[in-house]
Design an enzyme around this catalytic site. Structure first.
Site, mmCIF file in Angstrom:
data_model
loop_
_atom_site.group_PDB
_atom_site.id
_atom_site.type_symbol
_atom_site.label_atom_id
_atom_site.label_comp_id
_atom_site.label_asym_id
_atom_site.label_seq_id
_atom_site.Cartn_x
_atom_site.Cartn_y
_atom_site.Cartn_z
ATOM 1 N N GLN A 1 -5.221 -1.709 9.411
ATOM 2 C CA GLN A 1 -4.854 -3.059 8.735
ATOM 3 C C GLN A 1 -5.421 -4.013 9.702
ATOM 4 O O GLN A 1 -5.018 -4.185 10.946
ATOM 5 C CB GLN A 1 -3.281 -3.314 8.303
ATOM 6 N N LYS B 1 0.881 -1.165 0.069
ATOM 7 C CA LYS B 1 0.171 0.152 0.022
ATOM 8 C C LYS B 1 1.135 1.180 -0.049
ATOM 9 O O LYS B 1 0.600 2.180 -0.960
ATOM 10 C CB LYS B 1 -0.952 0.098 1.021
ATOM 11 N N ASP C 1 -11.422 2.281 3.328
ATOM 12 C CA ASP C 1 -12.015 1.068 3.092
ATOM 13 C C ASP C 1 -13.305 0.736 2.761
ATOM 14 O O ASP C 1 -13.781 -0.186 2.383
ATOM 15 C CB ASP C 1 -11.521 0.191 4.449
HETATM 16 N N1 GUN Z 1 -6.842 -6.920 5.901
HETATM 17 C C1 GUN Z 1 -6.896 -7.659 4.490
HETATM 18 N N2 GUN Z 1 -7.477 -6.786 3.569
HETATM 19 C C2 GUN Z 1 -7.937 -5.820 4.256
HETATM 20 C C3 GUN Z 1 -8.479 -4.659 3.681
HETATM 21 O O1 GUN Z 1 -9.003 -4.556 2.607
HETATM 22 N N3 GUN Z 1 -8.618 -3.469 4.419
HETATM 23 C C4 GUN Z 1 -8.096 -3.800 5.679
HETATM 24 N N4 GUN Z 1 -8.273 -2.636 6.512
HETATM 25 N N5 GUN Z 1 -7.313 -4.797 6.401
HETATM 26 C C5 GUN Z 1 -7.169 -5.735 5.603
#
Ligand code: GUN
Length: 283
Positions: free
Chosen positions: A97, A53, A120
């Site tokens: 996350q 990211k 998200d």
């Molecule tokens: N953990 C795995 N995929 C995601 C996601 O799309 N967003 C977040 N915040 N955590 C994750």
């Protein structure tokens, strides 16, 4: 023989477009879009996602803040860090996350993020907006699926779309987005009876089960479009989707591979959401 829906190529094309849009946003406003990502603990898979990211942000010309916190971080400490990011005008997108350690209530964390910065789209306000079709952000994985379908000109209206999986992050919003595009949608899950009877009627089948090679030839209709959301690491270290790719390949019209299908799209959609957040907050 199926057409391969190349998520990597679609993702690259999207990122080029996002990069151009970021540059023109900066030129117009003097503001650089910024994503803040918080990670608690040392989960190796989460660390890889967070690193990707961060790299993604820099590649399209955005700022990236990565806040790495030890496993022992308390819920209150995490809530107060999110508070700080909520009120920081230089932060446009916030992502914690998941999963967070067990002693932290995930729901409280999601609810704390300002909906306008919730890239998200997990906050109940954003979930509600998706439900009524009036949204600013789409959750990244379903948005990636829709983007691939649209890129390849795959019509959704009037089709029978079957989603296997009912998670809040993928299955439910995926079904809703397809409904907004005038599909007839069925959502299947672990308690569904006669699963194969239903999946065999799908014009578009989205597999978001979390079980390697779960969908086999006998479960798909001849000429269906199959979208595989699964990323399962098997004992031998290889990555498998939720669909048995080799088994269904000759029967379906089009299919996303794993890796190289939906996976590469999710961070790209996150970058788009971050730019959208920056645009909405800079007015
Ligand atoms: N953990 C795995 N995929 C995601 C996601 O799309 N967003 C977040 N915040 N955590 C994750």
């Amino acid at each position: 023989m199926a057409k391969i829906l190349d998520g990597k190529a679609v993702s690259l094309a999207n990122r080029e477009e996002i990069k151009r849009d970021v540059a023109s946003f900066i030129e117009k406003t003097g503001v650089t879009p910024c994503l803040a990502v918080v990670i608690v603990g040392e989960d190796p898979a989460s660390k890889v996602y967070v690193r990707n990211k961060h790299k993604g942000c820099l590649e399209v010309g955005m700022r990236s803040i990565v806040c790495e916190l030890p496993y022992e971080t308390t819920e209150d400490e995490l809530l107060s860090i999110i508070d700080g990011m909520n009120s920081d005008p230089e932060v446009h997108g916030i992502l914690v996350q998941l999963p967070v350690p067990k002693h932290i209530d995930e729901k409280k964390i999601i609810n704390k993020i300002l909906p306008e910065k919730d890239v998200d789209a997990f906050h109940p306000v954003n979930v509600g907006k998706i439900m009524i079709g009036d949204f600013d952000f789409l959750p990244c994985t379903p948005a990636g699926v829709m983007n691939i379908l649209s890129h390849y000109g795959i019509e959704i209206e009037g089709k029978h779309c079957v989603v296997i999986g009912r998670s809040n992050t993928v299955g439910k919003p995926q079904a809703m987005l397809m409904l907004h595009k005038n599909a007839t949608v069925s959502v299947c899950h672990s308690r569904t009876r006669n699963l194969a009877e239903i999946t065999k009627t799908a014009d578009i089948l989205v597999a978001a089960v979390g079980r390697a090679d779960f969908v086999t030839k006998d479960m798909v209709k001849e000429g269906a479009v199959v979208i595989d959301v699964g990323i399962n690491r098997c004992a031998d270290g290889t990555l498998h989707g939720d669909v048995d790719f080799k088994d269904v390949f000759d029967k379906v019209e089009a299919i996303t591979p794993v890796p190289g299908g939906v996976g590469p799209m999710t961070i790209t959609m996150l970058l788009r959401n971050t730019l959208t957040a920056a645009e909405k907050l800079t007015k």
